[in-house]
Write a protein that holds these residues in place. Structure first.
Motif, PDB file in Angstrom:
ATOM      1  N   GLU A 236       0.806  -1.219   0.000  1.00 49.53           N
ATOM      2  CA  GLU A 236       0.000   0.000   0.000  1.00 49.53           C
ATOM      3  C   GLU A 236       0.839   1.268   0.000  1.00 49.53           C
ATOM      4  O   GLU A 236       0.322   2.345  -0.288  1.00 49.53           O
ATOM      5  CB  GLU A 236      -0.917   0.004   1.218  1.00 49.53           C
ATOM      6  N   ARG A 237       2.129   1.157   0.313  1.00 47.74           N
ATOM      7  CA  ARG A 237       2.966   2.358   0.256  1.00 47.74           C
ATOM      8  C   ARG A 237       3.226   2.780  -1.188  1.00 47.74           C
ATOM      9  O   ARG A 237       3.650   3.907  -1.442  1.00 47.74           O
ATOM     10  CB  ARG A 237       4.284   2.116   0.975  1.00 47.74           C
ATOM     11  N   TYR A 238       2.974   1.866  -2.144  1.00 47.26           N
ATOM     12  CA  TYR A 238       3.150   2.186  -3.550  1.00 47.26           C
ATOM     13  C   TYR A 238       1.834   2.574  -4.221  1.00 47.26           C
ATOM     14  O   TYR A 238       1.811   3.473  -5.065  1.00 47.26           O
ATOM     15  CB  TYR A 238       3.757   0.997  -4.308  1.00 47.26           C
ATOM     16  N   ALA A 239       0.759   1.893  -3.875  1.00 46.33           N
ATOM     17  CA  ALA A 239      -0.488   2.122  -4.607  1.00 46.33           C
ATOM     18  C   ALA A 239      -1.673   1.681  -3.774  1.00 46.33           C
ATOM     19  O   ALA A 239      -1.541   0.956  -2.777  1.00 46.33           O
ATOM     20  CB  ALA A 239      -0.478   1.364  -5.941  1.00 46.33           C
ATOM     21  N   SER A 240      -2.835   2.135  -4.204  1.00 49.18           N
ATOM     22  CA  SER A 240      -4.120   1.672  -3.684  1.00 49.18           C
ATOM     23  C   SER A 240      -4.943   1.192  -4.872  1.00 49.18           C
ATOM     24  O   SER A 240      -4.738   1.647  -6.003  1.00 49.18           O
ATOM     25  CB  SER A 240      -4.849   2.798  -2.945  1.00 49.18           C
ATOM     26  N   ILE A 241      -5.874   0.290  -4.623  1.00 51.24           N
ATOM     27  CA  ILE A 241      -6.651  -0.301  -5.706  1.00 51.24           C
ATOM     28  C   ILE A 241      -8.118  -0.308  -5.321  1.00 51.24           C
ATOM     29  O   ILE A 241      -8.477  -0.451  -4.145  1.00 51.24           O
ATOM     30  CB  ILE A 241      -6.151  -1.736  -6.017  1.00 51.24           C
ATOM     31  N   MET A 242      -8.977  -0.129  -6.314  1.00 48.68           N
ATOM     32  CA  MET A 242     -10.424  -0.169  -6.116  1.00 48.68           C
ATOM     33  C   MET A 242     -11.076  -0.472  -7.454  1.00 48.68           C
ATOM     34  O   MET A 242     -10.491  -0.242  -8.523  1.00 48.68           O
ATOM     35  CB  MET A 242     -10.940   1.158  -5.550  1.00 48.68           C
ATOM     36  N   ASP A 243     -12.283  -1.015  -7.370  1.00 48.20           N
ATOM     37  CA  ASP A 243     -13.020  -1.270  -8.606  1.00 48.20           C
ATOM     38  C   ASP A 243     -13.815  -0.033  -9.001  1.00 48.20           C
ATOM     39  O   ASP A 243     -13.964   0.912  -8.224  1.00 48.20           O
ATOM     40  CB  ASP A 243     -13.940  -2.482  -8.446  1.00 48.20           C
ATOM     41  N   ARG A 244     -14.334  -0.037 -10.205  1.00 44.86           N
ATOM     42  CA  ARG A 244     -14.975   1.152 -10.762  1.00 44.86           C
ATOM     43  C   ARG A 244     -16.171   1.613  -9.946  1.00 44.86           C
ATOM     44  O   ARG A 244     -16.410   2.823  -9.810  1.00 44.86           O
ATOM     45  CB  ARG A 244     -15.415   0.858 -12.204  1.00 44.86           C
ATOM     46  N   SER A 245     -16.933   0.704  -9.374  1.00 41.07           N
ATOM     47  CA  SER A 245     -18.142   1.088  -8.640  1.00 41.07           C
ATOM     48  C   SER A 245     -17.833   1.839  -7.349  1.00 41.07           C
ATOM     49  O   SER A 245     -18.704   2.525  -6.815  1.00 41.07           O
ATOM     50  CB  SER A 245     -18.975  -0.157  -8.330  1.00 41.07           C
ATOM     51  N   ASP A 246     -16.612   1.725  -6.831  1.00 47.12           N
ATOM     52  CA  ASP A 246     -16.240   2.386  -5.578  1.00 47.12           C
ATOM     53  C   ASP A 246     -15.502   3.702  -5.793  1.00 47.12           C
ATOM     54  O   ASP A 246     -15.109   4.347  -4.821  1.00 47.12           O
ATOM     55  CB  ASP A 246     -15.367   1.461  -4.726  1.00 47.12           C
ATOM     56  N   VAL A 247     -15.304   4.100  -7.035  1.00 44.96           N
ATOM     57  CA  VAL A 247     -14.503   5.293  -7.321  1.00 44.96           C
ATOM     58  C   VAL A 247     -15.387   6.532  -7.240  1.00 44.96           C
ATOM     59  O   VAL A 247     -16.533   6.538  -7.712  1.00 44.96           O
ATOM     60  CB  VAL A 247     -13.849   5.180  -8.712  1.00 44.96           C
ATOM     61  N   ASP A 248     -14.844   7.593  -6.635  1.00 44.22           N
ATOM     62  CA  ASP A 248     -15.481   8.903  -6.594  1.00 44.22           C
ATOM     63  C   ASP A 248     -14.546   9.933  -7.214  1.00 44.22           C
ATOM     64  O   ASP A 248     -13.396   9.633  -7.554  1.00 44.22           O
ATOM     65  CB  ASP A 248     -15.820   9.301  -5.152  1.00 44.22           C
ATOM     66  N   VAL A 249     -15.049  11.155  -7.343  1.00 45.50           N
ATOM     67  CA  VAL A 249     -14.222  12.231  -7.895  1.00 45.50           C
ATOM     68  C   VAL A 249     -13.004  12.474  -7.008  1.00 45.50           C
ATOM     69  O   VAL A 249     -11.900  12.746  -7.487  1.00 45.50           O
ATOM     70  CB  VAL A 249     -15.058  13.519  -8.044  1.00 45.50           C
ATOM     71  N   LYS A 250     -13.184  12.354  -5.708  1.00 44.85           N
ATOM     72  CA  LYS A 250     -12.066  12.564  -4.782  1.00 44.85           C
ATOM     73  C   LYS A 250     -10.959  11.553  -5.016  1.00 44.85           C
ATOM     74  O   LYS A 250      -9.769  11.890  -4.926  1.00 44.85           O
ATOM     75  CB  LYS A 250     -12.575  12.477  -3.342  1.00 44.85           C
ATOM     76  N   ASN A 251     -11.319  10.297  -5.330  1.00 45.18           N
ATOM     77  CA  ASN A 251     -10.303   9.270  -5.566  1.00 45.18           C
ATOM     78  C   ASN A 251      -9.482   9.549  -6.815  1.00 45.18           C
ATOM     79  O   ASN A 251      -8.329   9.126  -6.908  1.00 45.18           O
ATOM     80  CB  ASN A 251     -10.965   7.901  -5.688  1.00 45.18           C
ATOM     81  N   LEU A 252     -10.056  10.259  -7.786  1.00 45.12           N
ATOM     82  CA  LEU A 252      -9.318  10.578  -9.005  1.00 45.12           C
ATOM     83  C   LEU A 252      -8.239  11.628  -8.781  1.00 45.12           C
ATOM     84  O   LEU A 252      -7.351  11.788  -9.621  1.00 45.12           O
ATOM     85  CB  LEU A 252     -10.286  11.067 -10.089  1.00 45.12           C
ATOM     86  N   LEU A 253      -8.311  12.350  -7.672  1.00 44.62           N
ATOM     87  CA  LEU A 253      -7.388  13.462  -7.426  1.00 44.62           C
ATOM     88  C   LEU A 253      -6.478  13.240  -6.226  1.00 44.62           C
ATOM     89  O   LEU A 253      -5.637  14.095  -5.942  1.00 44.62           O
ATOM     90  CB  LEU A 253      -8.189  14.755  -7.206  1.00 44.62           C
ATOM     91  N   GLU A 254      -6.624  12.123  -5.528  1.00 44.86           N
ATOM     92  CA  GLU A 254      -5.877  11.934  -4.279  1.00 44.86           C
ATOM     93  C   GLU A 254      -4.408  11.622  -4.517  1.00 44.86           C
ATOM     94  O   GLU A 254      -3.530  12.248  -3.920  1.00 44.86           O
ATOM     95  CB  GLU A 254      -6.525  10.817  -3.454  1.00 44.86           C
ATOM     96  N   THR A 255      -4.109  10.661  -5.371  1.00 49.18           N
ATOM     97  CA  THR A 255      -2.738  10.191  -5.531  1.00 49.18           C
ATOM     98  C   THR A 255      -2.054  10.890  -6.704  1.00 49.18           C
ATOM     99  O   THR A 255      -2.635  11.753  -7.370  1.00 49.18           O
ATOM    100  CB  THR A 255      -2.725   8.673  -5.735  1.00 49.18           C
ATOM    101  N   GLN A 256      -0.818  10.468  -6.978  1.00 46.88           N
ATOM    102  CA  GLN A 256      -0.014  11.138  -7.992  1.00 46.88           C
ATOM    103  C   GLN A 256      -0.435  10.774  -9.405  1.00 46.88           C
ATOM    104  O   GLN A 256      -0.329  11.595 -10.318  1.00 46.88           O
ATOM    105  CB  GLN A 256       1.464  10.773  -7.792  1.00 46.88           C
ATOM    106  N   ARG A 257      -0.942   9.560  -9.616  1.00 45.74           N
ATOM    107  CA  ARG A 257      -1.292   9.126 -10.969  1.00 45.74           C
ATOM    108  C   ARG A 257      -2.437   8.121 -10.908  1.00 45.74           C
ATOM    109  O   ARG A 257      -2.695   7.515  -9.860  1.00 45.74           O
ATOM    110  CB  ARG A 257      -0.080   8.515 -11.685  1.00 45.74           C
ATOM    111  N   LEU A 258      -3.099   7.944 -12.064  1.00 47.32           N
ATOM    112  CA  LEU A 258      -4.188   6.979 -12.210  1.00 47.32           C
ATOM    113  C   LEU A 258      -3.773   5.916 -13.211  1.00 47.32           C
ATOM    114  O   LEU A 258      -3.334   6.240 -14.320  1.00 47.32           O
ATOM    115  CB  LEU A 258      -5.467   7.669 -12.694  1.00 47.32           C
ATOM    116  N   ILE A 259      -3.926   4.669 -12.828  1.00 50.98           N
ATOM    117  CA  ILE A 259      -3.695   3.529 -13.722  1.00 50.98           C
ATOM    118  C   ILE A 259      -5.035   2.821 -13.838  1.00 50.98           C
ATOM    119  O   ILE A 259      -5.473   2.143 -12.906  1.00 50.98           O
ATOM    120  CB  ILE A 259      -2.600   2.601 -13.173  1.00 50.98           C
ATOM    121  N   ILE A 260      -5.697   2.991 -14.960  1.00 47.70           N
ATOM    122  CA  ILE A 260      -7.084   2.557 -15.100  1.00 47.70           C
ATOM    123  C   ILE A 260      -7.229   1.675 -16.329  1.00 47.70           C
ATOM    124  O   ILE A 260      -6.551   1.872 -17.350  1.00 47.70           O
ATOM    125  CB  ILE A 260      -8.019   3.789 -15.202  1.00 47.70           C
ATOM    126  N   GLU A 261      -8.083   0.686 -16.223  1.00 46.56           N
ATOM    127  CA  GLU A 261      -8.381  -0.163 -17.371  1.00 46.56           C
ATOM    128  C   GLU A 261      -9.222   0.606 -18.387  1.00 46.56           C
ATOM    129  O   GLU A 261     -10.048   1.447 -18.025  1.00 46.56           O
ATOM    130  CB  GLU A 261      -9.128  -1.418 -16.919  1.00 46.56           C
TER     131      GLU A 261
END
Length: 285
Positions: A236-261
């Motif tokens: 978890e010190r490198y990344a966090s993971i979640m599925d699409r149904s749990d994502v909010d606008v806040k999650n898109l802006l929290e970390t440094q980058r987004l790796i999305i399918e």
């Protein structure tokens, strides 16, 4: 018009000179007639302007997709500029994040007022004559075990936000990530080979320059993969993971980058395009 005034001046000169300027008057009239006809043709004609190329704000957005875990380029995918080329609107992002935070509050905090505390409500002792400070019943908020003055009670903290504004906030957040080069689209599913350890995920992040010095990453998948989720949680010190149904606008802006399918990105853009007249179901290839 200037032509009529010139003719009127020439006629006056011709009359005053006794017809000496009659020949020059005819020549001048012909020249003025030709010039006026030319001016009418020029002013009446409209230039034919045709656009050979679309405007910059209408040009499609080209996104490179990658294969996971090798991170080799797969292909180019085109998206609408209204999906991944939105201008930054901090006010809409703030409203969307506050809206999501208010809706996630449980509002179950509850305390007892003096009427809710168990026990007799009689006066403890007489108002005067005891030499002590005056007091009421034992449920008073100033006494131990009494009620709570102005304490919280169950309530609904949820607020309202127009759906179109909320959809714009989603696309603005994704556009902000794309314009900064922090949106990494995976063409296939985000998965690891069977039997691999969490350290393989750590090596993938280090090889691509996604170590802890450059900030954490957020992995977004279309479906829940329990094995992958367990491995990411151990790192978890490198990344966090979640599925699409749990994502909010806040999650898109929290970390440094987004790796999305890619499938998850197409679903998000399709669901949050209610303010657009035409919303494509998925990206065009």
């Amino acid at each position: 018009m200037p032509g009529n005034e010139t003719l009127r001046a020439l006629r006056l000169l011709s009359r005053s000179s006794g017809g000496l300027l009659s020949g020059s008057q005819k020549v001048t009239q012909r020249c003025l007639a030709r010039s006026m006809a030319t001016e009418s043709q020029v002013t009446g004609s409209s230039p034919d302007i045709t656009r050979s190329a679309p405007a910059p704000w209408d040009a499609p957005v080209t996104v490179m997709t990658y294969n996971f875990p090798t991170m080799e380029p797969a292909r180019f995918v085109e998206y609408s500029p209204k999906h991944l080329s939105m201008p930054l609107r901090r006010d809409l992002l703030h409203r969307a994040i506050v809206y999501e935070g208010d809706n996630t509050r449980q509002g179950t905090a509850s305390t007892k007022w003096r009427d809710d505390v168990h026990g007799s409500h009689r006066k403890l002792y007489a108002q005067k004559g005891s030499g002590r400070a005056r007091a009421g019943d034992k449920q008073s908020p100033v006494r131990r075990g009494g009620g709570v003055a102005f304490g919280p009670h169950p309530r609904d903290f949820s607020t309202d936000l127009p759906k179109k504004i909320y959809d714009q906030a989603w696309r603005i957040a994704l556009s902000y990530r794309y314009q900064r080069g922090e949106l990494i689209v995976i063409d296939n599913q985000i998965s690891l080979p069977s039997g691999s350890t969490p350290y393989m995920l750590e090596s993938i992040f280090r090889q691509n320059g996604w170590d802890t010095k450059k900030g954490r990453s957020t992995l977004i998948t279309e479906q829940v993969n329990e094995e992958l989720f367990d491995k990411v949680q151990k790192m978890e010190r490198y990344a966090s993971i979640m599925d699409r149904s749990d994502v909010d606008v806040k999650n898109l802006l929290e970390t440094q980058r987004l790796i999305i399918e890619r499938v998850a990105l197409d679903r998000i853009l399709s669901q949050h395009s209610r303010d657009l007249k035409s919303r494509p179901a998925k990206a065009t290839y």
